[in-house]
Design a protein around this motif. Sequence first.
Motif, PDB file in Angstrom:
ATOM      1  N   MET A 184       0.827  -1.211   0.000  1.00  0.00           N
ATOM      2  CA  MET A 184       0.000   0.000   0.000  1.00  0.00           C
ATOM      3  C   MET A 184       0.861   1.261   0.000  1.00  0.00           C
ATOM      4  SD  MET A 184      -2.262   1.441   3.098  1.00  0.00           S
ATOM      5  CE  MET A 184      -0.683   1.885   3.822  1.00  0.00           C
ATOM      6  N   PRO A 194       2.123   3.049  -3.921  1.00  0.00           N
ATOM      7  CA  PRO A 194       1.478   4.185  -4.617  1.00  0.00           C
ATOM      8  C   PRO A 194       1.561   5.483  -3.824  1.00  0.00           C
ATOM      9  CG  PRO A 194      -0.169   2.684  -3.737  1.00  0.00           C
ATOM     10  CD  PRO A 194       1.159   1.987  -3.601  1.00  0.00           C
ATOM     11  N   MET A 195       1.579   5.384  -2.492  1.00  0.00           N
ATOM     12  CA  MET A 195       1.663   6.606  -1.688  1.00  0.00           C
ATOM     13  C   MET A 195       3.023   7.283  -1.848  1.00  0.00           C
ATOM     14  SD  MET A 195      -0.312   5.587   1.825  1.00  0.00           S
ATOM     15  CE  MET A 195      -2.060   5.179   1.822  1.00  0.00           C
ATOM     16  N   THR A 225       3.232   8.802  -5.252  1.00  0.00           N
ATOM     17  CA  THR A 225       2.426  10.029  -5.310  1.00  0.00           C
ATOM     18  C   THR A 225       3.194  11.235  -4.780  1.00  0.00           C
ATOM     19  OG1 THR A 225       0.394   8.750  -5.034  1.00  0.00           O
ATOM     20  CG2 THR A 225       0.276  11.084  -4.503  1.00  0.00           C
ATOM     21  N   PHE A 274      -2.695  15.392  -0.973  1.00  0.00           N
ATOM     22  CA  PHE A 274      -2.902  13.937  -0.943  1.00  0.00           C
ATOM     23  C   PHE A 274      -3.710  13.519   0.286  1.00  0.00           C
ATOM     24  CE2 PHE A 274      -1.233   9.689   0.286  1.00  0.00           C
ATOM     25  CZ  PHE A 274      -1.796   8.972  -0.759  1.00  0.00           C
ATOM     26  N   MET A 331      -7.369  11.593   0.575  1.00  0.00           N
ATOM     27  CA  MET A 331      -7.429  10.264   1.189  1.00  0.00           C
ATOM     28  C   MET A 331      -8.193  10.259   2.510  1.00  0.00           C
ATOM     29  SD  MET A 331      -5.902   8.138  -0.811  1.00  0.00           S
ATOM     30  CE  MET A 331      -5.588   6.754   0.265  1.00  0.00           C
ATOM     31  N   LEU A 343      -7.282   0.602   0.973  1.00  0.00           N
ATOM     32  CA  LEU A 343      -6.437   1.795   0.882  1.00  0.00           C
ATOM     33  C   LEU A 343      -5.486   1.708  -0.310  1.00  0.00           C
ATOM     34  CD1 LEU A 343      -5.313   2.913   4.453  1.00  0.00           C
ATOM     35  CD2 LEU A 343      -6.831   4.068   2.857  1.00  0.00           C
ATOM     36  N   SER A 373      -5.427   4.336  -3.275  1.00  0.00           N
ATOM     37  CA  SER A 373      -4.189   5.091  -3.518  1.00  0.00           C
ATOM     38  C   SER A 373      -3.813   5.050  -4.993  1.00  0.00           C
ATOM     39  CB  SER A 373      -3.043   4.525  -2.668  1.00  0.00           C
ATOM     40  OG  SER A 373      -3.341   4.640  -1.303  1.00  0.00           O
ATOM     41  N   TYR A 374      -3.923   3.865  -5.613  1.00  0.00           N
ATOM     42  CA  TYR A 374      -3.632   3.792  -7.054  1.00  0.00           C
ATOM     43  C   TYR A 374      -4.655   4.606  -7.848  1.00  0.00           C
ATOM     44  CZ  TYR A 374       0.078   0.307  -6.794  1.00  0.00           C
ATOM     45  OH  TYR A 374       1.275  -0.325  -6.556  1.00  0.00           O
ATOM     46  N   LEU A 399      -3.813   8.318  -7.372  1.00  0.00           N
ATOM     47  CA  LEU A 399      -2.612   8.659  -8.140  1.00  0.00           C
ATOM     48  C   LEU A 399      -2.950   8.809  -9.615  1.00  0.00           C
ATOM     49  CD1 LEU A 399       0.447   8.957  -8.485  1.00  0.00           C
ATOM     50  CD2 LEU A 399       0.636   6.462  -8.464  1.00  0.00           C
TER      51      LEU A 399
END
Length: 262
Positions: A52, A55-56, A59, A70, A74, A122, A126-127, A130
């Motif tokens: 997870m 992607p964070m 980003t 961000f 989220m 999550l 996240s993907y 992004l």
Amino acid sequence: MSSHDHTAGQVLPAAASSLVARVNPSVKLLLHLLCMLVFIFVHEPKVAFVLMLIPMVITLTAARIPLWTFLKRMAPFLILFVSTTWVLAAYGQGETVWWHGGWITITEEGLVKGLNIGLRMLGFVSYGALFAMTTDVTLLSLSLMQQLKLPPKIGYALLAGFRFLPMFREEYEQIKAAHRVRGVARVPGLRGKFQAFARYTIPLLAQGIRKAERVAVALEARGFDGTHNRTFYRELKVGMTDFAYFILLLALHVLVFYYLMR
């Protein structure tokens, strides 16, 4: 333009020149879907957590999205993650009891299941975030038609739908202002909300149908027939930037599985 002025379907200004924003939208879409599929086969919270983070981290680094922007995107999903994990941990079934009090029984199995589902959710989000923050909807439509051979009728309809969203918001504000000027009184309670919904929805639908008809007439006037046999003013190609993004995602996933599952 600040991040506050960002509208749906546009790349965030801070990310406009980043590596992720320059990736072909179709390639990026397929790569993100593949990364999401990986979560389905992961059953350990530790591995799901590190996956997870991929992607964070991308980003905040390769996509150059500001941390505060961000976090705002989220925030609703973080609340959903906490609530999902808590419900499954406190009320899920399991044999290894960690704590019991009243109606609540926290078990190890329930907590693991809650974390797995919450972290997967999550990761998916996240993907998706992004992709949404680094992809222009016009380029996405062109890429879907050129690289993935999406029928132009669907591609241009998708593009028109995204372009209509900001217009609907402006129309909604205008209709509300017009009602206030004419002295339409608000009715409190649930009944008032239903009445307001009908007052705003019908004019919005009428405006949407009129705009759709104008767009259809304009397309027909320019010779649009919906076939694949057409040229594009802007042609998108798959290049080294797309390959570099693929290598980046692949390397990060290989590192995660190598160190955590050996």
